[in-house]
Design a protein around this motif. Structure first.
Motif, mmCIF file in Angstrom:
data_model
loop_
_atom_site.group_PDB
_atom_site.id
_atom_site.type_symbol
_atom_site.label_atom_id
_atom_site.label_comp_id
_atom_site.label_asym_id
_atom_site.label_seq_id
_atom_site.Cartn_x
_atom_site.Cartn_y
_atom_site.Cartn_z
ATOM 1 N N ARG A 52 67.761 42.299 10.369
ATOM 2 C CA ARG A 52 68.537 43.354 11.034
ATOM 3 C C ARG A 52 69.595 42.729 11.952
ATOM 4 N N GLY A 53 70.859 43.168 11.757
ATOM 5 C CA GLY A 53 71.936 42.643 12.589
ATOM 6 C C GLY A 53 72.439 41.293 12.137
ATOM 7 N N ARG A 54 71.902 40.809 11.007
ATOM 8 C CA ARG A 54 72.373 39.535 10.477
ATOM 9 C C ARG A 54 73.072 39.773 9.143
ATOM 10 N N GLN A 55 73.823 38.757 8.703
ATOM 11 C CA GLN A 55 74.598 38.892 7.478
ATOM 12 C C GLN A 55 73.699 39.076 6.257
ATOM 13 N N GLY A 56 72.622 38.318 6.158
ATOM 14 C CA GLY A 56 71.742 38.412 4.997
ATOM 15 C C GLY A 56 72.344 37.684 3.804
ATOM 16 N N PRO A 57 71.614 37.657 2.676
ATOM 17 C CA PRO A 57 72.120 36.916 1.513
ATOM 18 C C PRO A 57 73.262 37.654 0.817
ATOM 19 N N ASP A 58 74.505 37.351 1.187
ATOM 20 C CA ASP A 58 75.655 37.964 0.525
ATOM 21 C C ASP A 58 76.034 37.142 -0.708
ATOM 22 N N SER A 95 73.477 34.388 10.169
ATOM 23 C CA SER A 95 74.596 34.598 11.081
ATOM 24 C C SER A 95 74.653 36.029 11.597
ATOM 25 N N LYS A 96 74.990 36.155 12.868
ATOM 26 C CA LYS A 96 75.133 37.488 13.463
ATOM 27 C C LYS A 96 76.603 37.858 13.646
ATOM 28 N N ASN A 97 77.490 36.935 13.292
ATOM 29 C CA ASN A 97 78.931 37.209 13.368
ATOM 30 C C ASN A 97 79.350 37.895 12.062
ATOM 31 N N LEU A 98 79.008 39.199 11.954
ATOM 32 C CA LEU A 98 79.164 39.919 10.687
ATOM 33 C C LEU A 98 80.626 40.037 10.259
ATOM 34 N N GLY A 99 81.537 40.207 11.208
ATOM 35 C CA GLY A 99 82.946 40.365 10.875
ATOM 36 C C GLY A 99 83.484 39.145 10.143
ATOM 37 N N ALA A 100 83.246 37.961 10.726
ATOM 38 C CA ALA A 100 83.748 36.716 10.142
ATOM 39 C C ALA A 100 83.110 36.468 8.778
ATOM 40 N N SER A 129 81.794 38.669 6.696
ATOM 41 C CA SER A 129 82.271 39.642 5.709
ATOM 42 C C SER A 129 83.650 39.250 5.198
ATOM 43 N N ARG A 130 84.518 38.779 6.106
ATOM 44 C CA ARG A 130 85.861 38.358 5.695
ATOM 45 C C ARG A 130 85.776 37.166 4.745
ATOM 46 N N GLU A 131 84.892 36.209 5.053
ATOM 47 C CA GLU A 131 84.735 35.036 4.189
ATOM 48 C C GLU A 131 84.223 35.448 2.817
ATOM 49 N N ASN A 132 83.258 36.383 2.814
ATOM 50 C CA ASN A 132 82.688 36.843 1.546
ATOM 51 C C ASN A 132 83.747 37.557 0.713
ATOM 52 N N ALA A 133 84.585 38.393 1.360
ATOM 53 C CA ALA A 133 85.635 39.123 0.646
ATOM 54 C C ALA A 133 86.656 38.140 0.078
ATOM 55 N N ALA A 134 87.015 37.108 0.879
ATOM 56 C CA ALA A 134 87.979 36.101 0.416
ATOM 57 C C ALA A 134 87.403 35.337 -0.768
ATOM 58 N N PHE A 135 86.096 35.064 -0.701
ATOM 59 C CA PHE A 135 85.425 34.348 -1.788
ATOM 60 C C PHE A 135 85.463 35.173 -3.077
ATOM 61 N N LEU A 136 85.131 36.476 -2.964
ATOM 62 C CA LEU A 136 85.130 37.352 -4.141
ATOM 63 C C LEU A 136 86.530 37.477 -4.733
ATOM 64 N N LYS A 137 87.540 37.515 -3.846
ATOM 65 C CA LYS A 137 88.922 37.621 -4.308
ATOM 66 C C LYS A 137 89.326 36.338 -5.038
ATOM 67 N N ALA A 138 88.886 35.193 -4.501
ATOM 68 C CA ALA A 138 89.239 33.902 -5.090
ATOM 69 C C ALA A 138 88.611 33.736 -6.472
ATOM 70 N N LEU A 139 87.478 34.391 -6.690
ATOM 71 C CA LEU A 139 86.802 34.281 -7.987
ATOM 72 C C LEU A 139 87.632 34.896 -9.100
#
Ligand SMILES: [Zn+2]
Length: 136
Positions: free
Chosen positions: A15-21, A63-68, A70-80
């Protein structure tokens, strides 16, 4: 300890963490591949790459820095790009490949999806309305 109890504890911790994205799962899978290859190739660096990938995946999950994250995950998905379904859900991507064929409209380059094994199909482009034939 009961299984449900363990699952509840994990859910509580997450809860409150990024989890396995997607990026964390990808790093973990890549680490497993690196370690497996290392077993046969006996390189010292590949094992460290695997360890580093696991460490990064663990860092992402807790990680609890969800904003950062999420942005990294979105950039990763876009790069794929077009490889994205193969990373997110290889099983579904494989079924898709076996069930459908992708063709491009000759006049506007719009991608269309047609069922496989239906012989010659007459397709009307959903974007520009041009008609063309596809061997499915
Ligand atoms: Zn078209």
């Amino acid at each position: 300890m009961a299984k449900g109890d363990w699952q509840r504890k994990v859910a509580e911790w997450l809860r409150g963490r990024q989890g396995p994205d997607d990026l964390a799962v990808f790093c973990t899978n890549l680490a497993i591949v690196a370690v497996l290859v290392n077993v046969f190739a006996h390189t010292s660096w590949l094992g460290w790459v695997g360890l580093a990938l696991i460490a990064y995946a663990m860092f992402r999950i807790q990680s609890k820095n969800l904003g950062a994250r999420s942005r990294e995950n979105a950039a990763f998905l876009k790069a794929l790009g077009p490889a994205r379904p193969w990373v997110q859900n290889p099983g579904a991507a494989w079924r898709e490949l076996r069930t459908y064929k992708h063709a491009r409209c000759g006049s506007c380059r719009q991608k269309v999806r047609v069922p496989r094994g239906k012989g010659k199909l007459r397709v009307t482009c959903p974007k520009c309305g041009a008609k063309f034939e596809v061997r499915s």
